[in-house]
Design a protein around this motif. Structure first.
Motif, PDB file in Angstrom:
ATOM      1  N   THR A 140       0.825  -1.203   0.000  1.00 30.41           N
ATOM      2  CA  THR A 140       0.000   0.000   0.000  1.00 30.41           C
ATOM      3  C   THR A 140       0.860   1.254   0.000  1.00 30.41           C
ATOM      4  N   ILE A 141       1.927   1.245   0.761  1.00 31.61           N
ATOM      5  CA  ILE A 141       2.815   2.415   0.822  1.00 31.61           C
ATOM      6  C   ILE A 141       3.504   2.663  -0.516  1.00 31.61           C
ATOM      7  N   ILE A 142       3.933   1.603  -1.188  1.00 31.79           N
ATOM      8  CA  ILE A 142       4.605   1.811  -2.473  1.00 31.79           C
ATOM      9  C   ILE A 142       3.630   1.779  -3.652  1.00 31.79           C
ATOM     10  N   SER A 143       2.336   1.700  -3.365  1.00 30.59           N
ATOM     11  CA  SER A 143       1.277   1.742  -4.391  1.00 30.59           C
ATOM     12  C   SER A 143       1.466   0.676  -5.462  1.00 30.59           C
ATOM     13  N   MET A 144       1.625  -0.560  -5.041  1.00 33.81           N
ATOM     14  CA  MET A 144       1.792  -1.680  -5.958  1.00 33.81           C
ATOM     15  C   MET A 144       0.463  -1.956  -6.660  1.00 33.81           C
ATOM     16  N   PRO A 145       0.421  -1.827  -7.982  1.00 33.61           N
ATOM     17  CA  PRO A 145      -0.838  -2.065  -8.694  1.00 33.61           C
ATOM     18  C   PRO A 145      -1.344  -3.487  -8.473  1.00 33.61           C
ATOM     19  N   GLY A 146      -2.612  -3.602  -8.102  1.00 37.36           N
ATOM     20  CA  GLY A 146      -3.226  -4.893  -7.893  1.00 37.36           C
ATOM     21  C   GLY A 146      -3.021  -5.485  -6.514  1.00 37.36           C
ATOM     22  N   TYR A 155       0.438   8.939   2.615  1.00 35.50           N
ATOM     23  CA  TYR A 155       1.377   7.874   2.991  1.00 35.50           C
ATOM     24  C   TYR A 155       1.970   7.153   1.779  1.00 35.50           C
ATOM     25  N   ALA A 156       1.432   7.357   0.595  1.00 35.67           N
ATOM     26  CA  ALA A 156       1.952   6.710  -0.608  1.00 35.67           C
ATOM     27  C   ALA A 156       3.216   7.434  -1.077  1.00 35.67           C
ATOM     28  N   LEU A 157       4.232   6.664  -1.398  1.00 40.07           N
ATOM     29  CA  LEU A 157       5.512   7.241  -1.801  1.00 40.07           C
ATOM     30  C   LEU A 157       5.514   7.592  -3.285  1.00 40.07           C
ATOM     31  N   ASP A 158       6.236   8.663  -3.623  1.00 39.43           N
ATOM     32  CA  ASP A 158       6.422   8.986  -5.029  1.00 39.43           C
ATOM     33  C   ASP A 158       7.627   8.203  -5.556  1.00 39.43           C
ATOM     34  N   LYS A 159       7.921   8.336  -6.835  1.00 36.29           N
ATOM     35  CA  LYS A 159       8.960   7.521  -7.469  1.00 36.29           C
ATOM     36  C   LYS A 159      10.333   7.746  -6.838  1.00 36.29           C
ATOM     37  N   GLN A 160      10.673   8.989  -6.559  1.00 37.00           N
ATOM     38  CA  GLN A 160      11.987   9.285  -5.990  1.00 37.00           C
ATOM     39  C   GLN A 160      12.141   8.641  -4.605  1.00 37.00           C
ATOM     40  N   ARG A 161      11.115   8.720  -3.787  1.00 42.01           N
ATOM     41  CA  ARG A 161      11.186   8.126  -2.444  1.00 42.01           C
ATOM     42  C   ARG A 161      11.180   6.604  -2.508  1.00 42.01           C
ATOM     43  N   LYS A 162      10.499   6.035  -3.494  1.00 41.15           N
ATOM     44  CA  LYS A 162      10.547   4.585  -3.677  1.00 41.15           C
ATOM     45  C   LYS A 162      11.961   4.145  -4.029  1.00 41.15           C
ATOM     46  N   GLN A 163      12.640   4.928  -4.872  1.00 44.76           N
ATOM     47  CA  GLN A 163      14.020   4.607  -5.236  1.00 44.76           C
ATOM     48  C   GLN A 163      14.931   4.665  -4.023  1.00 44.76           C
ATOM     49  N   VAL A 164      14.755   5.678  -3.175  1.00 46.81           N
ATOM     50  CA  VAL A 164      15.556   5.800  -1.959  1.00 46.81           C
ATOM     51  C   VAL A 164      15.295   4.605  -1.038  1.00 46.81           C
ATOM     52  N   GLY A 191      18.088  -7.639   0.906  1.00 47.40           N
ATOM     53  CA  GLY A 191      18.314  -6.874  -0.309  1.00 47.40           C
ATOM     54  C   GLY A 191      18.053  -7.657  -1.583  1.00 47.40           C
ATOM     55  N   ARG A 192      18.141  -8.966  -1.512  1.00 44.09           N
ATOM     56  CA  ARG A 192      17.917  -9.761  -2.732  1.00 44.09           C
ATOM     57  C   ARG A 192      16.439  -9.850  -3.116  1.00 44.09           C
ATOM     58  N   TYR A 193      15.554  -9.420  -2.210  1.00 43.59           N
ATOM     59  CA  TYR A 193      14.123  -9.438  -2.497  1.00 43.59           C
ATOM     60  C   TYR A 193      13.643  -8.142  -3.147  1.00 43.59           C
ATOM     61  N   VAL A 194      14.546  -7.224  -3.456  1.00 39.91           N
ATOM     62  CA  VAL A 194      14.179  -5.917  -4.002  1.00 39.91           C
ATOM     63  C   VAL A 194      14.502  -5.869  -5.489  1.00 39.91           C
ATOM     64  N   ASP A 195      13.555  -5.376  -6.262  1.00 38.80           N
ATOM     65  CA  ASP A 195      13.780  -5.109  -7.683  1.00 38.80           C
ATOM     66  C   ASP A 195      13.859  -3.592  -7.841  1.00 38.80           C
ATOM     67  N   SER A 196      15.081  -3.075  -7.996  1.00 41.06           N
ATOM     68  CA  SER A 196      15.293  -1.626  -8.059  1.00 41.06           C
ATOM     69  C   SER A 196      14.737  -1.001  -9.333  1.00 41.06           C
ATOM     70  N   LYS A 197      14.629  -1.767 -10.389  1.00 37.35           N
ATOM     71  CA  LYS A 197      14.119  -1.220 -11.648  1.00 37.35           C
ATOM     72  C   LYS A 197      12.603  -1.068 -11.619  1.00 37.35           C
ATOM     73  N   LYS A 198      11.906  -2.069 -11.072  1.00 39.24           N
ATOM     74  CA  LYS A 198      10.442  -2.020 -10.990  1.00 39.24           C
ATOM     75  C   LYS A 198       9.957  -1.398  -9.683  1.00 39.24           C
TER      76      LYS A 198
END
Length: 106
Positions: free
Chosen positions: A14-20, A55-64, A83-90
């Motif tokens: 919910t915080i990173i606004s994951m579609p679906g 509370y939803a993060l924008d793209k820059q804060r998601k990258q951080v 860290g291996r569970y993170v996809d930095s591109k998506k």
């Protein structure tokens, strides 16, 4: 422990606004009208959209956030490499186990 993992997934998505996967959707926004007084989250008739929640993060804060999680290190034997569970591109997390969610929430 699995319930805690589900709670973690729901909050994080919910915080990173994951579609679906986010729990902040049109139906929950309509329920807000009845449950509590939050006019800033109601449907906007001009733009025909729901406004973004605070509370939803924008793209820059998601990258951080993704960068910070990627660089996060724990003591040997305490937790796996989260860290291996993170996809930095998506800009999303995937495949985290119950114990990883527990450690992250702690």
């Amino acid at each position: 422990m699995h319930i805690e993992k589900n709670v973690f997934d729901n909050i994080f998505n919910t915080i990173i606004s994951m579609p679906g996967k986010a729990k902040d959707n049109a139906k929950s926004r309509e329920d807000l009208k009845e449950i509590c007084h939050r006019p800033e989250l109601h449907y906007d008739l001009v733009s025909k959209k729901y406004p973004k929640a605070r509370y939803a993060l924008d793209k820059q804060r998601k990258q951080v956030l993704c960068k910070w999680i990627k660089e996060l290190r724990f003591l040997d034997g305490y937790a796996s490499n989260i860290g291996r569970y993170v996809d930095s591109k998506k800009l999303k997390m995937f495949g985290m186990k119950s114990h990883g969610g527990h450690v992250f929430m702690q």
